[in-house]
Structure formats: structure tokens, C-alpha cells
Design a protein around this motif. Structure first.
Motif, short mmCIF file in Angstrom:
data_model
loop_
_atom_site.label_atom_id
_atom_site.label_comp_id
_atom_site.label_asym_id
_atom_site.label_seq_id
_atom_site.Cartn_x
_atom_site.Cartn_y
_atom_site.Cartn_z
N GLY A 1 -6.18 1.60 -7.32
CA GLY A 1 -6.93 2.76 -6.63
C GLY A 1 -7.75 3.71 -6.84
N GLN A 2 -8.21 4.51 -5.68
CA GLN A 2 -8.80 5.78 -6.48
C GLN A 2 -8.53 6.35 -6.89
N THR A 3 -9.48 7.30 -7.61
CA THR A 3 -8.10 8.48 -8.96
C THR A 3 -7.41 9.49 -7.41
N SER A 4 -7.31 10.01 -8.49
CA SER A 4 -5.98 10.61 -7.64
C SER A 4 -5.70 10.49 -6.76
N SER A 5 -5.00 9.00 -6.88
CA SER A 5 -3.90 8.64 -5.71
C SER A 5 -2.73 8.53 -5.93
N GLY A 6 -2.49 8.58 -6.72
CA GLY A 6 -1.12 8.46 -7.37
C GLY A 6 -0.21 6.83 -8.04
N LYS A 7 -1.60 6.24 -8.33
CA LYS A 7 -1.20 5.60 -9.35
C LYS A 7 -0.56 5.80 -10.30
N THR A 8 -0.69 7.01 -11.94
CA THR A 8 0.32 6.95 -12.98
C THR A 8 1.39 7.43 -11.98
N PHE A 9 1.51 8.03 -11.50
CA PHE A 9 2.57 8.75 -10.64
C PHE A 9 3.61 7.66 -10.33
N VAL B 1 1.35 -1.29 -0.35
CA VAL B 1 -0.10 0.17 0.13
C VAL B 1 0.63 1.49 0.39
N ARG B 2 0.86 1.98 -1.47
CA ARG B 2 1.46 3.18 -0.84
C ARG B 2 0.70 4.87 -0.56
N PHE B 3 0.41 5.42 0.22
CA PHE B 3 0.32 6.38 0.73
C PHE B 3 0.39 7.88 -0.58
N ARG B 4 -0.32 8.42 -0.96
CA ARG B 4 0.92 9.67 -1.77
C ARG B 4 0.71 10.94 -0.48
N PRO B 5 1.18 11.62 -1.11
CA PRO B 5 1.31 12.90 0.22
C PRO B 5 -0.06 13.38 -0.25
N SER B 6 0.24 14.28 0.83
CA SER B 6 -1.40 15.22 1.32
C SER B 6 -0.94 15.87 0.50
N ALA C 1 -7.35 2.45 -14.33
CA ALA C 1 -8.03 3.83 -13.96
C ALA C 1 -8.67 3.72 -12.37
N GLY C 2 -9.34 5.65 -12.10
CA GLY C 2 -9.26 5.21 -10.44
C GLY C 2 -10.38 4.99 -9.77
N SER C 3 -10.73 4.40 -9.33
CA SER C 3 -12.55 4.15 -8.72
C SER C 3 -13.04 5.70 -9.03
N MET D 1 -11.59 16.08 -10.07
CA MET D 1 -10.36 15.19 -8.68
C MET D 1 -9.06 15.09 -8.75
N ASN D 2 -9.02 15.44 -10.83
CA ASN D 2 -7.39 15.19 -11.11
C ASN D 2 -7.40 15.28 -12.35
N ALA D 3 -6.66 17.17 -12.24
CA ALA D 3 -6.44 17.55 -13.50
C ALA D 3 -6.47 16.50 -14.73
N ARG D 4 -5.34 15.93 -14.77
CA ARG D 4 -5.50 15.05 -15.80
C ARG D 4 -5.74 13.61 -15.11
N SER D 5 -6.64 12.79 -15.31
CA SER D 5 -7.03 11.92 -14.86
C SER D 5 -6.79 10.64 -15.65
N SER D 6 -6.46 9.39 -15.57
CA SER D 6 -6.97 8.24 -16.79
C SER D 6 -7.74 7.75 -16.77
N ARG D 7 -8.46 7.72 -18.30
CA ARG D 7 -9.96 7.88 -18.47
C ARG D 7 -10.10 6.10 -19.11
N1 ATP Z 1 3.99 9.48 -4.35
C1 ATP Z 1 3.70 10.86 -4.68
N2 ATP Z 1 4.35 11.85 -4.68
C2 ATP Z 1 4.14 12.74 -5.27
N3 ATP Z 1 3.46 13.32 -5.92
C3 ATP Z 1 2.68 12.33 -6.15
C4 ATP Z 1 2.44 11.03 -5.39
N4 ATP Z 1 1.59 10.63 -5.47
C5 ATP Z 1 0.23 11.11 -6.42
N5 ATP Z 1 1.13 12.28 -6.89
C6 ATP Z 1 0.61 13.61 -6.84
O1 ATP Z 1 -1.20 13.74 -7.07
C7 ATP Z 1 -1.65 13.86 -8.39
C8 ATP Z 1 -2.45 12.24 -8.64
O2 ATP Z 1 -1.69 10.90 -9.55
P1 ATP Z 1 -1.98 10.48 -9.79
O3 ATP Z 1 -2.12 11.48 -11.93
O4 ATP Z 1 -0.98 9.83 -10.32
O5 ATP Z 1 -3.18 9.44 -9.97
P2 ATP Z 1 -4.16 8.26 -10.25
O6 ATP Z 1 -4.23 7.67 -9.27
O7 ATP Z 1 -2.91 7.91 -11.88
O8 ATP Z 1 -5.28 9.19 -10.83
P3 ATP Z 1 -6.14 8.72 -11.67
O9 ATP Z 1 -7.04 7.41 -11.07
O10 ATP Z 1 -7.54 9.76 -11.90
O11 ATP Z 1 -5.01 8.38 -13.64
C9 ATP Z 1 -0.11 13.86 -9.50
O12 ATP Z 1 -0.89 15.44 -9.67
C10 ATP Z 1 0.89 13.57 -8.71
O13 ATP Z 1 1.72 13.59 -9.24
#
Ligand code: ATP
Length: 659
Positions: free
Chosen positions: A81-89, A8-13, A234-236, A189-195
Motif C-alpha cells: 500500500g501507499q506510504t502511511s496507509s497502515g502496513k507496519t501497523f 483490503v484494509r482501510f486505516r482510520p481517517s 515499504a510504501g509507494s 506523510m509518516n513520522a516513522r516511515s519504513s524505508r
Molecule cells: N488500522 C489502524 N488503526 C489505527 N492506527 C493505524 C491503523 N493503520 C495505520 N495506523 C496509524 O497510521 C500511521 C501510519 O501507519 P504505518 O506506519 O503503519 O503506515 P505504513 O503503511 O507502514 O507507512 P510507510 O509505508 O511509510 O512505512 C501510524 O501512526 C499508525 O499507527
């Protein structure tokens, strides 16, 4: 059997939000909700707080899978993971912080380079599942690809472009191209969300390197083929939170539905054997493609990304539940080895790779001359094959004609045999009936006359002379006439018909034996006549039988000959087919070489042009150089003269002083 490893990975707040540890307590590799009495605690293989960067996540969770993939195990890593939680990152990363995919690509090439005892062939593909349709991200317009299933390959995407790659840079180029085709969209929730769900795939084939036999594609060593899937799901999303409408709403529904099916599959797989029942892999394209990774032949890692904010606690809890179920799944990974003779695709690719290398080597040698020779050789070979084919076609035609003649002869022989058999039966019957009804013997004047002349039955008329049975010479002299007196010398055809039971004798060829002078021994005649007749008939029968046997032998011999000819004919046919195949292959090779030649010539011309330009530059340079040299020489001469003058004046000054 090994468990799927789950992290499990927490993205920064988000800026301004309190850090993750405000709501979630992370202790070693377990997570629990801080809220008192919540009782929720989950344990995983790894828990990464925001202090872990992509490289650390890669090293701890993914690196071993990549190593295993190079060794021939299938591998899968996916981010959930849910949308914007950092999957693509996590999967792709950024310029400054490359994610799992670029790190894995680098690692694959580094590891294959270090594995000196094997040679590798790597292919990559990149696809997305968008609104439950599969699109090829490496080829524009290659959309809605179908999933097929085969015994050897399981589920596979038909028509997906696979690119052979030789370096990490080449893969990055392709990835860049693929990223441009991928579906992204802006949500609240995400300016660049994977669809879409994306699957980047590397197929790694390897075989033992044999330095003595590098170019030999018939090498029968086993080939290892492993498939490495790196998946960014893609995120839920909660529609209320993402504020999706229109296209985004439709996308969101598809995303949630396929993630729900993935969850169902994980749930089923996490149950113990008996309760498990049917696993609904077929319910979505994603689960069909990921089937080997989930409970199958693959080493699999799942990285579940979560958002630390309080507002996402429910989604985070859902993700953690998904992750802990996934942790219970066991896979059965094994090295995928196949004999090179079975893996025709792989062998073909290997050959192509070697051919490309060979061409490259030639290009580095003496360019077009060698290619010209290769092409010339190919043409000659093709020409030879064509001549050979023509020759074989002619031979085949001759064989066919010979066969037809033989068949005709066999038919004739069969007809003759049939006729002979019927003749033998009819003559036997005739002799019996003659004996019984007329009680007299028909004697021929010329017993040596050929059978065809004597027995002109409708059947027998067409018979050839060599099958005519000769009457034995012992019947030449008969000096009594067994025909009744009232028969006289009249040749009555009706009566002959009766006597011969339908076997019409040519009456013109018959002559009656003169009547006997003494007809006063009927009892003696009675006793002699049947025995002579019988003897004639049996002799005739005997002779016919022996002829028949001879004919049969001849027929057997002909049949044997015919079988041999047929065999030869089929061999020739096979040879012809293989030649035609060789011809078409060499035609293809020729085409291929021609294209290569054109390409090389183009390169050659470019090089030539460059050389010309360089020569011109050198000429200009040397011209300038000479001018400069002249200038410098003249300066030098002048300065020298000046120096001499100065020296001279220096010398003359003391003289002047002295004086
Ligand atoms: N571990 C991290 N460190 C720094 N920034 C992060 C991290 N995880 C996510 N982010 C930032 O959070 C934002 C959302 O992340 P990301 O697009 O990867 O989410 P996602 O889960 O792929 O979303 P979606 O499902 O909508 O595509 C991005 O701006 C990304 O840079």
C-alpha cells in the motif's frame, strides 16, 4: 491450484478528516468509489473497514496460512500500500494491538505444541531490502548479502543468519533486535516511515515423533520443511507529497522502482497462460525472494492497506487495481517433504538440537561429572583412532614396499620372457641358415652345458640361471664331424659369426669333433645332416616354448597377486580416509564439548556462588532467629513468672480479704 487471497484494509481517517465511507462505499467484500459515474468497483476476499482490529484481520486472512505452514506448506503474507496507509501497523502492530507477525509467532508455537505426534525445529531470520541491497537485521554489519540460486533451494540469500528458536519470547527478542536495525525515516506523510522492505522468515521443520527412538538422528522418516514469509513492504510514495529530498529521495526512488517491478510481475501473472510470457522475477531482489509466493509453491495472502482520505483517492485506486490483479494469480502449494537422508542440513540441525537437549538434560543431572566422563570418553576414542591410524599407515607402507618388489619382479619376468622369445627366434633362424649356407653341423663337445654358457648373445648375458634351457641328453653322442675339411681345427670367430648369424658363441667353450676318417659319402651326409639339425632346433624351440609358457603362468599369477594387493591397498586407503574423517569429527565434537563444559562450569560456579550466598543468608537468618528465640524465651519466662506472681497475688488478695 488455488488463488492468492487478497484483502483490503482501510486505516482510520486522520483526525479531522471525514470517515472512509464519504468517498468509498464498502458493500460485503467489494469496494466502489462513491463519486457518481466513476464506475469503479472492486471485489476481494475481504474488505476490512477501520472497525476491524489486527486480531480480526489475522483470524480471517492469515491464521489458515500459519496452520498450513506448520503442516508443511510454504506460506507468505505481505502488506502492500501507499506510504502511511497502515502496513507496519498491520504487520507489526503495537504493544496494545499486536500485528500479524507477533500473532503468527504465537500461533506457530501454540500449534506446534499441540501437534504432539511430530517434533519441530524452527529457525528464524529477518532481513531488509534497503536501496536494493539486502541487510541482515539480526546481525549488525551483515550487509549487502547476495542472492544465490540453486536447484534445491531456488533463490536464497547467502550468509543470512538463521537462529534456532524454542519459544515465542525468544523470537520477540530477536524481532526487537531486528527492529532496531531496520531503516525508518521521517517524511511529510509518516513520522516513522519504513524505508525498506522487510522479510521476517520462519523455517519450520518437522518429523514424526518416535517416542522409542527420540535420540536417533538416523530416523529416515520424511521431514517436512516449510518457509513462512511475513513481509512488510515499504510504501509507494509521491515525492511531491512526501517532500522527500536527499537520502529520502534516493530511498523513495528505490522503493517505487521495486514496487513497480512487483506490479509488473503481478500483472504478468494475472494474465492468462498464453499471453503471460516471461515473468520478470529477476528484475528486483524483492521479486526474486518472493518468487515462490507469486505463482509458485506457496499459500499466499496479500493485505492491501489504503488511506481513506480524499487526497489519496488516486493512490487508493492504484492499490485497488494492484489488489484485483493479484486476486487473479493462482499458486500451487504442496507439502514439502524430503527424505531425512537427503536433507542433510535439516538432519544436522536436528542432531544439534538433540545434542543441546542431551547436554541440558545432563546439566540438570549431575553437572560436570557426566561431562567429564563424556569428554574423557571422547579423548579415549580420539586416542584410539590416532593409534589405529598410525597402525594403518605402517601397514600401508609395508604393502607399498611389497608392491614395489612385486612390480620389480614382474618387470624382470617380462624381460626374461622377451629375451626367451628373441632367443627362440634367433636360434630357429640360425638353424635354417646353417643348413642352407654351410651345410654342416656344429657339434658341441659338452652338449649338457647350460644354455647361458652356449648362447652368449648380448641379450642373453644378463639372464638368470633358472631360465636356462638345457639341451636334451639325446644329443650327447655324435661321432661325426660335419665341418668341411678345410675348416681344420682353427676357431675362426668371423666364420662363427657367419655361421650363427650374429649369435656369437664363446669359442673357448667349443671343441671340434675330430675329422671323420671316411669322407666318401657326401650324398649320405647331405641326407642326414639337415634332419639332425632340424631336430635339435625344434627340440630347443619346444623347450623354449614350454619355458616361456611356464614363465607366462608365473607372470599371470604374479599379476593376480598384484591386483589383490592393489585392491587391499585401496581398501586400506579408504579405511584410512574414513578414520581421518572420524577423527576430525570427533575433534570437532571434542571442541564443542569443551566449550559446553566451560559454559557449564561457569554456570556451575555461579550456582555455587549463589549457594554460598544463600548459605550465608541462612546462617545469618538462623543467628538472628536464635537471638530472637532467646529473647522471646526470656520474655516468655519473665511473663510466665509475672503471671505466676500475679496469680499468686490474686490468690492472696481474697485470703487477705477473708482475713
Ligand atoms: N488500522 C489502524 N488503526 C489505527 N492506527 C493505524 C491503523 N493503520 C495505520 N495506523 C496509524 O497510521 C500511521 C501510519 O501507519 P504505518 O506506519 O503503519 O503506515 P505504513 O503503511 O507502514 O507507512 P510507510 O509505508 O511509510 O512505512 C501510524 O501512526 C499508525 O499507527
Amino acid at each position: 491450484m488455488e488463488k492468492i487471497s487478497v484483502a483490503v484494509r482501510f486505516r482510520p481517517s486522520a483526525a479531522g478528516d471525514p470517515p472512509a465511507d464519504r468517498h468509498w462505499r464498502v458493500q460485503d467484500e467489494s469496494i466502489s468509489l462513491v463519486a457518481p459515474g466513476s464506475g469503479v468497483s472492486f471485489a476481494f476476499d475481504h474488505v476490512f473497514d477501520p472497525s476491524y482490529n489486527n486480531a480480526m484481520v489475522y483470524d480471517l486472512l492469515i491464521k489458515s496460512i500459519i496452520q498450513a505452514a506448520v503442516d508443511g506448506f510454504n506460506g507468505t503474507a505481505f502488506a502492500y500500500g501507499q506510504t502511511s496507509s497502515g502496513k507496519t501497523f498491520t504487520m507489526s502492530g503495537s504493544e496494545e494491538e499486536p500485528g500479524i507477525i507477533p500473532l503468527a509467532v504465537d500461533d506457530v508455537f501454540r500449534t506446534t505444541k499441540m501437534t504432539t505426534d511430530r517434533e519441530f525445529l524452527i529457525r528464524v531470520s529477518y532481513m531488509e531490502i534497503y536501496n536494493e541491497e539486502i541487510n541482515d537485521l539480526l546481525t549488525l554489519g551483515n550487509q549487502k548479502l547476495p542472492i544465490h540460486e540453486s536447484l534445491e533451494r531456488g533463490f536464497f540469500v547467502a550468509g543470512l543468519r538463521e537462529e534456532i528458536v524454542n519459544s515465542a519470547e525468544q523470537v520477540f527478542e530477536l524481532l526487537k533486535h531486528g527492529e532496531a536495525n531496520r531503516h525508518f525515516g521521517e517524511t511529510n506523510m509518516n513520522a516513522r516511515s519504513s524505508r525498506s522492505h522487510t522479510i521476517f522468515r520462519m523455517v519450520i521443520e518437522s518429523s514424526k515423533r518416535n517416542p522409542m527412538n527420540l535420540g536417533d538422528v538416523s530416523n529416515t522418516d520424511a521431514i517436512r520443511v516449510s518457509v513462512l514469509n511475513l513481509v512488510d513492504l515499504a510504501g509507494s510514495e509521491r515525492i511531491a507529497k512526501t517532500g522527500a529530498g536527499g537520502v529520502r529521495l534516493k530511498e523513495g526512488k528505490h522503493i517505487n522502482k521495486s514496487l513497480m517491478i512487483l506490479g509488473n510481475v503481478i500483472n504478468k501473472l494475472s494474465e492468462s497462460g498464453r499471453q503471460r510470457g516471461h515473468i520478470p522475477y529477476r528484475d528486483s531482489k524483492l521479486t526474486r525472494i518472493l518468487q515462490p509466493a507469486l505463482g509458485g509453491n506457496s499459500k499466499t495472502s496479500i493485505i492491501c492497506t489504503v488511506a481513506p482520505e480524499e487526497v489519496h483517492i488516486e493512490e487508493t485506486r492504484g492499490t485497488l487495481q494492484f489488489a484485483s490483479r493479484a486476486k487473479r494469480i493462482t499458486n500451487c502449494a504442496q507439502v514439502n517433504e524430503v527424505g531425512s537422508d537427503i536433507l542433510t542440513d535439516a538432519a544436522l540441525l536436528k542432531r544439534q538440537k538433540l545434542e543441546i537437549e542431551e547436554l541440558r538434560r545432563k546439566l540438570q543431572g549431575s553437572h560436570s561429572e557426566i561431562l567429564e566422563q563424556v569428554i574423557l570418553k571422547q579423548r579415549n576414542d580420539m586416542h584410539k583412532s590416532e593409534l589405529e591410524r598410525e597402525r594403518l599407515a605402517m601397514e600401508l607402507e609395508e604393502e607399498r614396499k611389497a608392491r614395489e618388489t612385486l612390480e620389480l619382479r614382474i618387470k624382470e619376468q617380462q624381460k626374461k620372457i622377451e629375451n626367451l622369445s628373441s632367443l627362440s627366434i634367433s636360434s630357429y633362424n640360425t638353424s635354417i641358415s646353417t643348413q642352407q649356407k654351410v651345410n654342416s653341423t656344429i657339434m658341441f663337445d659338452e652338449l649338457s652345458v647350460s644354455r647361458s654358457d652356449v648362447f652368449r648373445t648380448p641379450n642373453f648375458k644378463a639372464m638368470a640361471d633358472d631360465f636356462v634351457v638345457k639341451r636334451p641328453s639325446s644329443f650327447r653322442t655324435v661321432d661325426s664331424n660335419p665341418i668341411l675339411e678345410n675348416f681344420d681345427n682353427t676357431a675362426d670367430e668371423d666364420l662363427w659369426m657367419q655361421l650363427n648369424k650374429g649369435c656369437i658363441t664363446d669359442l673357448d667353450t667349443l671343441q671340434m669333433t675330430p675329422n671323420m676318417k671316411h669322407q666318401s659319402f657326401p650324398s649320405l651326409e647331405m641326407s642326414l645332416e639337415p634332419s639332425v639339425d632340424e631336430e635339435i632346433s625344434s627340440e630347443r624351440h619346444h623347450s623354449l616354448e614350454s619355458d616361456c609358457g611356464f614363465n607366462r603362468e608365473q607372470l599371470e599369477a604374479l599379476r593376480e597377486k598384484c591386483t589383490i594387493m592393489e585392491r587391499a591397498c585401496s581398501l586400506l586407503r579408504e579405511e584410512k580416509a574414513s578414520l581421518v574423517e572420524t577423527l576430525s569429527l570427533s575433534k570437532q565434537d571434542n571442541e564443542h564439548l569443551r566449550a559446553q563444559k566451560e559454559e557449564l562450569l561457569k554456570e556451575f560456579n555461579t550456582e555455587k556462588q549463589k549457594m554460598k550466598e544463600l548459605k550465608e543468608e541462612i546462617r545469618q537468618f538462623s543467628l538472628a532467629f536464635h537471638q530472637r528465640e532467646g529473647l522471646l524465651t526470656s520474655i516468655y519466662t519473665k511473663s510466665k513468672a509475672m503471671m505466676e506472681n500475679l496469680n499468686a497475688s490474686k490468690v492472696s488478695i481474697p485470703e487477705v480479704c477473708d482475713s
